[in-house]
Structures are given as structure tokens and as C-alpha cells.
Design a protein around this motif. Structure first.
Motif, PDB file in Angstrom:
ATOM      1  N   PRO A  74       0.799  -1.240   0.000  1.00  0.00           N
ATOM      2  CA  PRO A  74       0.000   0.000   0.000  1.00  0.00           C
ATOM      3  C   PRO A  74       0.823   1.278   0.000  1.00  0.00           C
ATOM      4  O   PRO A  74       0.349   2.310  -0.485  1.00  0.00           O
ATOM      5  CB  PRO A  74      -0.828  -0.127   1.282  1.00  0.00           C
ATOM      6  N   ASP A  75       2.047   1.239   0.523  1.00  0.00           N
ATOM      7  CA  ASP A  75       2.881   2.442   0.531  1.00  0.00           C
ATOM      8  C   ASP A  75       3.641   2.626  -0.776  1.00  0.00           C
ATOM      9  O   ASP A  75       4.348   3.623  -0.956  1.00  0.00           O
ATOM     10  CB  ASP A  75       3.856   2.423   1.709  1.00  0.00           C
ATOM     11  N   GLY A  76       3.532   1.683  -1.702  1.00  0.00           N
ATOM     12  CA  GLY A  76       4.139   1.815  -3.017  1.00  0.00           C
ATOM     13  C   GLY A  76       5.638   1.622  -3.064  1.00  0.00           C
ATOM     14  O   GLY A  76       6.269   1.925  -4.079  1.00  0.00           O
ATOM     15  N   THR A  77       6.236   1.083  -2.013  1.00  0.00           N
ATOM     16  CA  THR A  77       7.697   0.927  -1.971  1.00  0.00           C
ATOM     17  C   THR A  77       8.175  -0.442  -2.402  1.00  0.00           C
ATOM     18  O   THR A  77       9.340  -0.603  -2.775  1.00  0.00           O
ATOM     19  CB  THR A  77       8.227   1.177  -0.546  1.00  0.00           C
ATOM     20  N   THR A  78       7.290  -1.437  -2.379  1.00  0.00           N
ATOM     21  CA  THR A  78       7.727  -2.837  -2.464  1.00  0.00           C
ATOM     22  C   THR A  78       6.766  -3.655  -3.309  1.00  0.00           C
ATOM     23  O   THR A  78       5.568  -3.373  -3.362  1.00  0.00           O
ATOM     24  CB  THR A  78       7.820  -3.436  -1.035  1.00  0.00           C
ATOM     25  N   LEU A  79       7.319  -4.680  -3.960  1.00  0.00           N
ATOM     26  CA  LEU A  79       6.530  -5.628  -4.722  1.00  0.00           C
ATOM     27  C   LEU A  79       6.634  -7.011  -4.090  1.00  0.00           C
ATOM     28  O   LEU A  79       7.725  -7.427  -3.673  1.00  0.00           O
ATOM     29  CB  LEU A  79       7.012  -5.696  -6.171  1.00  0.00           C
ATOM     30  N   LEU A  80       5.520  -7.718  -4.020  1.00  0.00           N
ATOM     31  CA  LEU A  80       5.487  -9.107  -3.558  1.00  0.00           C
ATOM     32  C   LEU A  80       5.092  -9.978  -4.735  1.00  0.00           C
ATOM     33  O   LEU A  80       4.039  -9.777  -5.342  1.00  0.00           O
ATOM     34  CB  LEU A  80       4.487  -9.278  -2.414  1.00  0.00           C
ATOM     35  N   THR A  81       5.934 -10.958  -5.068  1.00  0.00           N
ATOM     36  CA  THR A  81       5.650 -11.857  -6.185  1.00  0.00           C
ATOM     37  C   THR A  81       5.482 -13.288  -5.691  1.00  0.00           C
ATOM     38  O   THR A  81       5.995 -13.664  -4.638  1.00  0.00           O
ATOM     39  CB  THR A  81       6.768 -11.829  -7.236  1.00  0.00           C
ATOM     40  N   HIS A  82       4.771 -14.068  -6.505  1.00  0.00           N
ATOM     41  CA  HIS A  82       4.583 -15.497  -6.243  1.00  0.00           C
ATOM     42  C   HIS A  82       4.978 -16.239  -7.504  1.00  0.00           C
ATOM     43  O   HIS A  82       4.490 -15.922  -8.594  1.00  0.00           O
ATOM     44  CB  HIS A  82       3.128 -15.773  -5.873  1.00  0.00           C
ATOM     45  N   SER A  83       5.888 -17.215  -7.383  1.00  0.00           N
ATOM     46  CA  SER A  83       6.416 -17.928  -8.541  1.00  0.00           C
ATOM     47  C   SER A  83       6.064 -19.402  -8.493  1.00  0.00           C
ATOM     48  O   SER A  83       5.570 -19.918  -7.486  1.00  0.00           O
ATOM     49  CB  SER A  83       7.941 -17.760  -8.623  1.00  0.00           C
ATOM     50  N   GLU A  84       6.352 -20.098  -9.600  1.00  0.00           N
ATOM     51  CA  GLU A  84       6.028 -21.514  -9.717  1.00  0.00           C
ATOM     52  C   GLU A  84       6.764 -22.357  -8.683  1.00  0.00           C
ATOM     53  O   GLU A  84       6.279 -23.423  -8.288  1.00  0.00           O
ATOM     54  CB  GLU A  84       6.362 -22.000 -11.127  1.00  0.00           C
ATOM     55  N   ASP A  85       7.944 -21.924  -8.245  1.00  0.00           N
ATOM     56  CA  ASP A  85       8.674 -22.678  -7.219  1.00  0.00           C
ATOM     57  C   ASP A  85       8.103 -22.449  -5.828  1.00  0.00           C
ATOM     58  O   ASP A  85       8.700 -22.867  -4.833  1.00  0.00           O
ATOM     59  CB  ASP A  85      10.165 -22.322  -7.246  1.00  0.00           C
ATOM     60  N   ASP A  86       6.930 -21.787  -5.758  1.00  0.00           N
ATOM     61  CA  ASP A  86       6.270 -21.433  -4.500  1.00  0.00           C
ATOM     62  C   ASP A  86       7.157 -20.553  -3.641  1.00  0.00           C
ATOM     63  O   ASP A  86       7.111 -20.607  -2.419  1.00  0.00           O
ATOM     64  CB  ASP A  86       5.809 -22.680  -3.744  1.00  0.00           C
ATOM     65  N   GLY A  87       7.955 -19.734  -4.314  1.00  0.00           N
ATOM     66  CA  GLY A  87       8.720 -18.712  -3.630  1.00  0.00           C
ATOM     67  C   GLY A  87       7.940 -17.412  -3.590  1.00  0.00           C
ATOM     68  O   GLY A  87       7.441 -16.936  -4.617  1.00  0.00           O
ATOM     69  N   LEU A  88       7.801 -16.838  -2.408  1.00  0.00           N
ATOM     70  CA  LEU A  88       7.172 -15.535  -2.216  1.00  0.00           C
ATOM     71  C   LEU A  88       8.298 -14.535  -2.019  1.00  0.00           C
ATOM     72  O   LEU A  88       8.956 -14.524  -0.973  1.00  0.00           O
ATOM     73  CB  LEU A  88       6.222 -15.573  -1.022  1.00  0.00           C
ATOM     74  N   ARG A  89       8.553 -13.717  -3.038  1.00  0.00           N
ATOM     75  CA  ARG A  89       9.724 -12.846  -3.063  1.00  0.00           C
ATOM     76  C   ARG A  89       9.335 -11.386  -2.851  1.00  0.00           C
ATOM     77  O   ARG A  89       8.362 -10.900  -3.433  1.00  0.00           O
ATOM     78  CB  ARG A  89      10.480 -13.003  -4.385  1.00  0.00           C
ATOM     79  N   THR A  90      10.129 -10.702  -2.048  1.00  0.00           N
ATOM     80  CA  THR A  90       9.943  -9.281  -1.784  1.00  0.00           C
ATOM     81  C   THR A  90      10.989  -8.491  -2.552  1.00  0.00           C
ATOM     82  O   THR A  90      12.187  -8.739  -2.409  1.00  0.00           O
ATOM     83  CB  THR A  90      10.071  -8.990  -0.276  1.00  0.00           C
ATOM     84  N   PHE A  91      10.543  -7.540  -3.375  1.00  0.00           N
ATOM     85  CA  PHE A  91      11.447  -6.660  -4.113  1.00  0.00           C
ATOM     86  C   PHE A  91      11.216  -5.227  -3.633  1.00  0.00           C
ATOM     87  O   PHE A  91      10.148  -4.650  -3.865  1.00  0.00           O
ATOM     88  CB  PHE A  91      11.182  -6.732  -5.620  1.00  0.00           C
ATOM     89  N   ILE A  92      12.191  -4.663  -2.934  1.00  0.00           N
ATOM     90  CA  ILE A  92      12.107  -3.277  -2.466  1.00  0.00           C
ATOM     91  C   ILE A  92      12.705  -2.373  -3.536  1.00  0.00           C
ATOM     92  O   ILE A  92      13.862  -2.543  -3.933  1.00  0.00           O
ATOM     93  CB  ILE A  92      12.831  -3.099  -1.129  1.00  0.00           C
ATOM     94  N   LEU A  93      11.939  -1.407  -4.014  1.00  0.00           N
ATOM     95  CA  LEU A  93      12.371  -0.542  -5.097  1.00  0.00           C
ATOM     96  C   LEU A  93      13.147   0.661  -4.568  1.00  0.00           C
ATOM     97  O   LEU A  93      12.812   1.200  -3.503  1.00  0.00           O
ATOM     98  CB  LEU A  93      11.159  -0.067  -5.902  1.00  0.00           C
ATOM     99  N   PRO A  94      14.169   1.106  -5.291  1.00  0.00           N
ATOM    100  CA  PRO A  94      14.968   2.245  -4.830  1.00  0.00           C
ATOM    101  C   PRO A  94      14.183   3.547  -4.929  1.00  0.00           C
ATOM    102  O   PRO A  94      13.321   3.699  -5.806  1.00  0.00           O
ATOM    103  CB  PRO A  94      16.164   2.241  -5.793  1.00  0.00           C
TER     104      PRO A  94
END
Length: 442
Positions: A74-94
Motif C-alpha cells: 500500500p505504501d508503493g515501496t515494495t513488490l510481492l511476487t509469487h512464482s512456480e517454485d512457490d517462492g514468495l519474493r519481496t522486491f524493495i524498489l529504490p
């Protein structure tokens, strides 16, 4: 960008994207290819905090490591992805994302689950400056609902949802944390919506709403049968959709009375395969409905329950894969969705009469599984990929190549496929400056 006010004329001239958006960040080719191969690439780029791991299972290493979904915090700083390997990855944007050259996206942390994840939901008050609020829910198959942090791997809490007849864990196909009552959350399962207290760790639901009173009950205007696969809230009204192509409206954030239930009609002589996405317009007047194997996003005016006022056509979603649809509530209510052709399309939101997309660009070379608009501006995150499974020979040669030996169909063959553009499992962030929007006829 574009006005969300409905118009009586569906043939008016609309603004269009005059040039492709600018790519500002990407994961590159890190995830192009199989789960096994992409795990090697990811590890080679540097250590990332992880926990658990279906990716460590050698029996599914030949599957394509596609991105299934992406969400903004909601704060627009980060992305949460879900992949086929069932990895939930957090990407913090600069912070300088839009002023810098193309940024290489690397996950800040990764949480793996031991089984397939069916739904995720980010805490609506999540803020990176308040780590205790930076959390999300996920629902792995055959396990309790899990609460995780976006900043570090590991389990924070769990919430069991047990079938009283079979004493097995029910797997929610949809999760929702209300923004006006963030101390609770909703979980949609078969013929049921369960309401949990987020602070009662380890406890089951406090309230259960049966969408149909009995297993063999006849269909009525107040009963909704099937798996609850999508939910959305607006001004205390819950919309819930099922795999049986029904949509129900419920008062009191889902805990109140049934307002009405309706079944979706065929779209241009085609019948979808069940609701996969629900989104409200910013004004709370329109409900946007996306289905599996349907090229149309249906628009309903909830003042007349069950009355469709528009069909947004040309989504290119004739696949069993779940493709997300987003509404740019932070802008002018545009509807954004990706297709199987790798194109992201934009429609004017809330348009009575509907029509074709008013803007589009080639974002990927594979299926666009999600396209989501930044909460505060004209930035769009997209992710892509589709299922491709290697044979046993490829997987064995992958194993052997990692130990220094070579074989037919191994790393060289996979890299050749990457170079031919047959793989595109990637996450990208795009800027759509207002200067790139011009008034032209569609």
C-alpha cells in the motif's frame, strides 16, 4: 490519465498511449527457464535470506519458474511476487527508481512454502517505515493460513481452518484483509467465507458465512455455490466470486446479510470457466469481473444487481492460467490487464457500453500473468511466464552440468531457448509519463 465518468456514447474519441512506456526496472533473464536452473542463477547473484523451500525439491526442478502474480504494498515501496517454485519474493524498489537508468531487480528476501500457494493478501496498512505492519497472509495447500513478514523469511503466525466433517485443513482460494477493519481477515473456501481475528494467533475463524445453507440446496437469489475464488470490498460491501460463475454481494464487510447473488451470462457466445478476479471502481459504483478463459472484463453497476453495463473486450486471456486485472484507483480508474500475447492493455474505466482497449504495449514475450498499477502514480509492475516442462533428459543433464560434466539438452540447450525468446519469466516496472498520453482516435 483518462476520465472514469461513464458516457452515453461508446464511440467517442479516447486518449491513447502514443509511445511505449519506459522500462525502469527488471529481473532480466534470472528466472528464464526451469526452477532448477533459475535457482542456480539466483544463488550466483548473491545470498538472499530464504526459508523453507519447494525449490529444493529435485522432482519439480524441470518446471518453468514462471511468475504467477505480483502485488504492490500500500505504501508503493515494495513488490510481492509469487512464482512456480512457490517462492514468495519481496522486491524493495529504490527511491530514485524513475530518475535512474534501468534497475536490476533482486529479491530482498524469499519465503518458500512446502506446498502450492493459492492466495496471498498484503496488510492494508503496510508501511516499510513500520516493520511490524509490513506483513502478508498466504494459503498453502493442506496447511493453516500463514502470516509472514515482507522484510524477513520465517513464520509469524498461523490460523487453522479445519473441515469439521473430515478434520483436514481447508485451503482458501482467496484471502482479503479489509482496509477499514485490518484486525480481521476473510478466507474463501468451498461454499464458505470464514472471518478470522488477525491477532488471535493459532485460532480458527470467529465467524463462518455459509454461501449456501446446504450441500444440495437449490440455487436461489441468496445462495452461491462453489469455491470462493475472488473477493473485493468497497464501503462495507463484500463482492465474492466463485468457480461456478456466480457473484454474491454481502453487507457488513461480509459478515452481514446477503444483498444478492447473480450468475454471469456468456461473453459473446463464449462461457468463462469461473471468476478469477474482482475489483471495485474508486467510487464504489462499478464492479469489474474477470474470468478464466475469457477475453472480456465485465463491468456491473451494483445499483442494479446483476445488470452488466459494459464489456471490456480483447483481453487475450483464453487460457486456464489465472491472469490478473487491476483498476488504477490512484489515477482515473483505468482498467489494466495482460494477455497471453505478452501485451498489456488499458481500458477506460466505468464506460457504459464498453469497448476496445484505449492503450496497449508489448511488455513481455510470454503470458502476462499480472499487471498492477502503483497506488499513487503512473507506474505499472508486470510479471510473466507460462508452464513449460522439460523431459527427464533435460533435468538429468542440468544436474550433471552443475557438477562440471556436459550432456545433450543441458545448459547449452536451455540458454539457446532463452536467446530465442521462448522463455520470459520476468518481473518488470514501467513508467507511463503523462506526456505519453495524447488525444487520438482509437
Amino acid at each position: 490519465m483518462m476520465s472514469s465518468e461513464p458516457s452515453s456514447s461508446p464511440h467517442q474519441e479516447w486518449p491513447r498511449i502514443s509511445a511505449p512506456p519506459r522500462l525502469v526496472a527488471s529481473t532480466g533473464n534470472t528466472y528464464h527457464g526451469s526452477i532448477f536452473r533459475t535457482a542456480l542463477r539466483e544463488n550466483a547473484e548473491g545470498p538472499t535470506p530464504t526459508s523453507g523451500g519447494r525449490a529444493r525439491n529435485p522432482f519439480n526442478g524441470s518446471e518453468s519458474n514462471l511468475f504467477k502474480s505480483v502485488q504492490w504494498t500500500p505504501d508503493g515501496t515494495t513488490l510481492l511476487t509469487h512464482s512456480e517454485d512457490d517462492g514468495l519474493r519481496t522486491f524493495i524498489l529504490p527511491p530514485d527508481l524513475l530518475s535512474a537508468s534501468e534497475t536490476a531487480l533482486v529479491p530482498y528476501c524469499t519465503t518458500f512454502t512446502s506446498s502450492r500457494v493459492f492466495a496471498t493478501a498484503i496488510y492494508p496498512l503496510a508501511n516499510i517505515s513500520q516493520p511490524e505492519s509490513f506483513i502478508y497472509l498466504c494459503s498453502p495447500r493442506g496447511e493453516p493460513i500463514r502470516l509472514h513478514s515482507l522484510l524477513h523469511p520465517g513464520l509469524l503466525s498461523s490460523y487453522p481452518l479445519i473441515n469439521p466433517n473430515t478434520e483436514v485443513f481447508e485451503t482458501p482460494y482467496s484471502l482479503l484483509i479489509p482496509s477499514n477493519t485490518p484486525n480481521s481477515f476473510l478466507a474463501g473456501t468451498n461454499n464458505q467465507i470464514s472471518i478470522f481475528d488477525l491477532h488471535r494467533c493459532g485460532d480458527g475463524p470467529v465467524t463462518v458465512l455459509k454461501t449456501t445453507p446446504a450441500r444440495h440446496a437449490p440455487a436461489t437469489t441468496t445462495t452461491m455455490k462453489g469455491l470462493v475464488t475472488a473477493m473485493a470490498l468497497s464501503d462495507g460491501m463484500l463482492a465474492a466470486g466463485t468457480n461456478t460463475r456466480q457473484v454474491g454481494l454481502y453487507a457488513g464487510d461480509g459478515g452481514g446479510e446477503v444483498i444478492g447473488v447473480f450468475t454471469l451470462p456468456p461473453d459473446h457466445e463464449k462461457v468463462g470457466r469461473g471468476v478469477t478476479g474482482l475489483s471495485w471502481s474508486a467510487c464504489g459504483r462499478y464492479l469489474y469481473i474477470a474470468e478464466r478463459r475469457s477475453d472480456v472484463v465485465s463491468v456491473y453497476d451494483i445499483r442494479v444487481t446483476g445488470h452488466r453495463v459494459a464489456s471490456l473486450c480483447g483481453r487475450a486471456a483464453g487460457t486456464n492460467q489465472r491472469l490478473g486485472v487491476d483498476v488504477a484507483t490512484g489515477l482515473d480508474g483505468e482498467v489494466v490487464a495482460g494477455g497471453t500475447d505478452g501485451v498489456v492493455r488499458i481500458w477506460k474505466g466505468g464506460e457504459e457500453g464498453g469497448g476496445e482497449s484505449v492503450g496497449a504495449w508489448q511488455a513481455h514475450q510470454d503470458v502476462v500473468s499480472s499487471a498492477v498499477v502503483h497506488p499513487f502514480g503512473s507506474v505499472v509492475a508486470t510479471c510473466s511466464g507460462s508452464r513449460k516442462t522439460f523431459g527427464l533428459g533435460n533435468r538429468v543433464s542440468d544436474d550433471s552440468s552443475s557438477s562440471g560434466s556436459s550432456g545433450s539438452g543441458g545448459e547449452e540447450e536451455e540458454e539457446d531457448q532463452d536467446n530465442k525468446g521462448l522463455w520470459d519469466n520476468s518481473l518488470k516496472v514501467w513508467e507511463i509519463p503523462s506526456s505519453r498520453i495524447t488525444d487520438q482516435s482509437p
